[in-house]
Design a protein around this motif. Structure first.
Motif, PDB file in Angstrom:
ATOM      1  N   VAL A   1       6.783   5.876 -15.538  1.00  0.00           N
ATOM      2  CA  VAL A   1       5.757   4.843 -15.684  1.00  0.00           C
ATOM      3  C   VAL A   1       5.259   4.380 -14.320  1.00  0.00           C
ATOM      4  CG1 VAL A   1       5.264   2.526 -16.540  1.00  0.00           C
ATOM      5  CG2 VAL A   1       6.677   4.078 -17.908  1.00  0.00           C
ATOM      6  N   VAL A   2       6.199   4.117 -13.399  1.00  0.00           N
ATOM      7  CA  VAL A   2       5.819   3.662 -12.062  1.00  0.00           C
ATOM      8  C   VAL A   2       4.980   4.722 -11.349  1.00  0.00           C
ATOM      9  CG1 VAL A   2       6.705   3.015  -9.791  1.00  0.00           C
ATOM     10  CG2 VAL A   2       7.774   2.090 -11.855  1.00  0.00           C
ATOM     11  N   THR A   3       5.392   5.974 -11.465  1.00  0.00           N
ATOM     12  CA  THR A   3       4.650   7.065 -10.823  1.00  0.00           C
ATOM     13  C   THR A   3       3.258   7.202 -11.412  1.00  0.00           C
ATOM     14  OG1 THR A   3       6.706   8.255 -10.345  1.00  0.00           O
ATOM     15  CG2 THR A   3       4.672   9.535 -10.325  1.00  0.00           C
ATOM     16  N   HIS A   4       3.145   7.108 -12.718  1.00  0.00           N
ATOM     17  CA  HIS A   4       1.835   7.184 -13.368  1.00  0.00           C
ATOM     18  C   HIS A   4       0.899   6.107 -12.843  1.00  0.00           C
ATOM     19  CE1 HIS A   4      -1.365   7.035 -16.278  1.00  0.00           C
ATOM     20  NE2 HIS A   4      -0.902   5.932 -16.841  1.00  0.00           N
ATOM     21  N   LEU A   5       1.388   4.876 -12.725  1.00  0.00           N
ATOM     22  CA  LEU A   5       0.542   3.782 -12.251  1.00  0.00           C
ATOM     23  C   LEU A   5       0.120   3.992 -10.797  1.00  0.00           C
ATOM     24  CD1 LEU A   5       2.297   0.721 -13.906  1.00  0.00           C
ATOM     25  CD2 LEU A   5       0.021   1.615 -14.433  1.00  0.00           C
ATOM     26  N   ALA A   6       1.013   4.536  -9.988  1.00  0.00           N
ATOM     27  CA  ALA A   6       0.658   4.823  -8.599  1.00  0.00           C
ATOM     28  C   ALA A   6      -0.398   5.921  -8.519  1.00  0.00           C
ATOM     29  CB  ALA A   6       1.901   5.227  -7.807  1.00  0.00           C
ATOM     30  N   GLU A   7      -0.216   6.984  -9.297  1.00  0.00           N
ATOM     31  CA  GLU A   7      -1.183   8.080  -9.296  1.00  0.00           C
ATOM     32  C   GLU A   7      -2.545   7.615  -9.805  1.00  0.00           C
ATOM     33  OE1 GLU A   7      -0.529  11.582  -8.354  1.00  0.00           O
ATOM     34  OE2 GLU A   7       0.994  10.373  -7.336  1.00  0.00           O
ATOM     35  N   LEU A   8      -2.541   6.742 -10.803  1.00  0.00           N
ATOM     36  CA  LEU A   8      -3.791   6.229 -11.339  1.00  0.00           C
ATOM     37  C   LEU A   8      -4.511   5.371 -10.303  1.00  0.00           C
ATOM     38  CD1 LEU A   8      -5.565   6.122 -13.904  1.00  0.00           C
ATOM     39  CD2 LEU A   8      -4.369   3.998 -14.501  1.00  0.00           C
ATOM     40  N   SER A   9      -3.766   4.562  -9.576  1.00  0.00           N
ATOM     41  CA  SER A   9      -4.377   3.745  -8.529  1.00  0.00           C
ATOM     42  C   SER A   9      -5.069   4.630  -7.499  1.00  0.00           C
ATOM     43  CB  SER A   9      -3.314   2.879  -7.838  1.00  0.00           C
ATOM     44  OG  SER A   9      -2.805   1.901  -8.714  1.00  0.00           O
ATOM     45  N   ARG A  10      -4.389   5.686  -7.077  1.00  0.00           N
ATOM     46  CA  ARG A  10      -4.992   6.589  -6.093  1.00  0.00           C
ATOM     47  C   ARG A  10      -6.217   7.302  -6.668  1.00  0.00           C
ATOM     48  NH1 ARG A  10       0.436   6.922  -4.089  1.00  0.00           N
ATOM     49  NH2 ARG A  10       1.045   8.348  -5.740  1.00  0.00           N
ATOM     50  N   ALA A  11      -6.148   7.664  -7.942  1.00  0.00           N
ATOM     51  CA  ALA A  11      -7.293   8.327  -8.573  1.00  0.00           C
ATOM     52  C   ALA A  11      -8.498   7.396  -8.612  1.00  0.00           C
ATOM     53  CB  ALA A  11      -6.928   8.777  -9.987  1.00  0.00           C
ATOM     54  N   PHE A  12      -8.265   6.115  -8.848  1.00  0.00           N
ATOM     55  CA  PHE A  12      -9.375   5.166  -8.904  1.00  0.00           C
ATOM     56  C   PHE A  12      -9.903   4.830  -7.513  1.00  0.00           C
ATOM     57  CE2 PHE A  12      -8.224   3.278 -13.326  1.00  0.00           C
ATOM     58  CZ  PHE A  12      -8.806   4.381 -13.936  1.00  0.00           C
TER      59      PHE A  12
END
Length: 211
Positions: free
Chosen positions: A44-55
């Motif tokens: 979950v933490v990794t997903h949120l970090a990756e999403l932040s970078r994608a945005f």
């Protein structure tokens, strides 16, 4: 600040909440199951970090008048990256997420209303859509972490927004008032595919895919 400031403020509050939940995050907690089937808290933490970078990337390209896929590696590559990074030490997971969140807030800092209206490939929308997406993703996954913040704690404005956003999951012709009755946060949790904390009544039909 632009007219989008309420949404941006809500994202910042959600970012701060995640940071607080991860204060003292341990390796044991990181390896433990989240509320999402098949995902640890590290996922979950990794997903949120990756999403932040994608945005961040969506914002940078949009501001330059260009568009780009949210993940240039596609969904399989995105899933593989999450899987590969989910097992990192808890301290590294936390730092990565907080750094990514800070980078996103920085990327958004000087955007104008015209910038927020720029087209992006994410959902074939405009840049403002990423702010709403980051708000809902951060709040929902904060509860998925199962670290003391629950769907019952979701603010009313988030619930009102999620009801509108998730309404397409209902079968055609079935109003939400017939599908589910209960506390607002429980109805929204059910719509979001999460286990309600309280009891729901109603027809509780099978929901369609995430919109």
């Amino acid at each position: 600040m632009t007219s989008t400031s309420p949404t941006i403020s809500r994202v910042r509050a959600a970012h701060a909440r995640i940071a607080g939940l991860l204060d003292g995050f341990t390796d044991q907690q990181a390896r433990a199951d989240s509320a999402l089937p098949g995902w640890s808290r590290g996922h979950v933490v990794t997903h949120l970090a990756e999403l932040s970078r994608a945005f961040v990337r969506q914002a940078e390209y949009a501001r330059a008048g260009r568009t780009i896929e949210i993940y240039d590696v596609g969904r399989p590559g995105r899933d593989a990256a999450i899987e590969a990074k989910a097992g990192r030490p808890a301290a590294e997971l936390r730092t990565d997420l907080l750094d990514a969140q800070a980078a996103l807030e920085l990327a958004w800092r000087d955007l104008t209303d015209a910038d927020w209206a720029r087209p992006i490939l994410y959902r074939d929308g405009v840049l403002l859509d990423t702010a709403f997406a980051k708000w809902r993703e951060t709040e929902i996954h904060a509860a998925d972490l199962d670290l003391g913040y629950r769907s019952a704690d979701w603010p009313e404005e988030l619930c009102d927004y999620l009801i509108d956003f998730l309404a397409p999951r209902l079968p055609e012709g079935v109003p939400l008032t017939v599908a589910a009755q209960g506390e607002l946060t429980d109805v929204v949790a059910w719509l979001a595919g999460r286990e309600p904390i309280g009891e729901l009544t109603g027809s509780l039909p099978e929901l369609g895919p995430w919109p």
